[in-house]
Design a protein around this motif. Structure first.
Motif: not given
Length: 280
Positions: A155-157, A126-127, A123, A130
């Motif tokens: 998306d969230n992947c 990922l963040e 996470s 992003k």
């Protein structure tokens, strides 16, 4: 989904355990080769031309042909010994802007999911990607093939795209018949740019379909159902002139973008074979 690779992403001192899954699938329709006389599938056996016999997996080794007819044998344990670190770890080397990468470098897409207790680190990466607007450039080895890779998010992947190395991209200088410099008519250019603008819209992948695969699937289904179809031959284009009036073509294209959409083409005519009743 089937796991195709298992390891970890490392950036700096952060270690992210991940599993990798293929993000795309082959939708092509594949045919088997059959014996014309009896309809049985054809087997393709591995044979030795010198010994004139079939060879099993245990009798096959890897060889590199360094001269015509001359090979150097490379053993599996030798290949295993020189495997790079990227066989187990996706090491992010740099973070770059996506527009800086030409699409010619991209190969195949994979999804990455957190493995074991790696959800927190996953996470975090990922963040960070992003919010920074960057993508990671890394190296990875999949099935004995080493590749560059771009790590971004969908998306969230986390998504990994394998990439060609620079020396795998052929030089533009090898392409024949390229103009040394572009010379265009200004009026034609203005009309072409107008046409581009009129055809421009937000990318919507759902509007694009594989028309040939759909038609081929329909043909196969009809054959399975015992139906027959009328074959329509495409019009002959050999007689058309190769001389193109660009202004006329551009104007016709612009007019077409303003015209209401044409009605859908009628479906191909189907003729169902009627089964005859047999009287005993």
């Amino acid at each position: 989904m089937h796991t195709v690779w298992k390891g970890a992403i490392s950036f700096g001192l952060v270690h992210v355990p991940v599993k990798m899954y293929t993000a795309t699938e082959d939708k092509d329709i594949h045919f088997r080769s059959l014996h014309k006389d009896c309809g049985m599938p054809i087997n393709y056996a591995k044979t030795c031309r010198h010994c004139e016999k079939e060879v099993g997996p245990d009798d096959i080794v890897k060889g590199f042909e360094y001269e015509k007819g001359k090979f150097v044998i490379v053993k599996e344990e030798e290949l295993e010994a020189i495997k790079p670190e990227s066989a187990k770890t996706i090491q992010i080397l740099d973070f770059v802007d996506l527009p800086d990468i030409d699409p010619i470098y991209f190969q195949k897409a994979y999804y990455l999911s957190p493995d074991m207790a790696g959800a927190g680190a996953y996470s975090l990466l990922l963040e960070a990607i992003k919010q920074s607007g960057k993508i990671g450039i890394a190296k990875i080895s999949i099935r004995s093939k080493s590749s560059l890779a771009a790590i971004r998010f969908v998306d969230n992947c986390l998504c990994l795209e394998t990439m060609f190395f620079p020396d795998e991209i052929r030089s533009i200088s090898q392409v024949p018949n390229l103009p040394e410099q572009t010379v265009v008519n200004e009026k034609e250019l203005a009309m072409a740019k107008t046409l581009v603008e009129q055809l421009s819209e937000k990318f919507d992948p759902s509007k694009y379909t594989d028309d040939y695969r759909i038609a081929l699937t329909e043909l196969i289904e009809q054959k399975i159902a015992g139906e027959s179809i009328d074959i329509v031959t495409a019009p002959d284009t050999e007689g058309r002139s190769n001389v193109i009036d660009l202004m006329a073509a551009l104007q016709a294209s612009l007019d077409a973008t303003k015209a209401p959409p044409a009605p859908a083409a009628p479906k191909r005519k189907r003729t169902t074979k009627k089964k005859q009743d047999h009287v005993s």
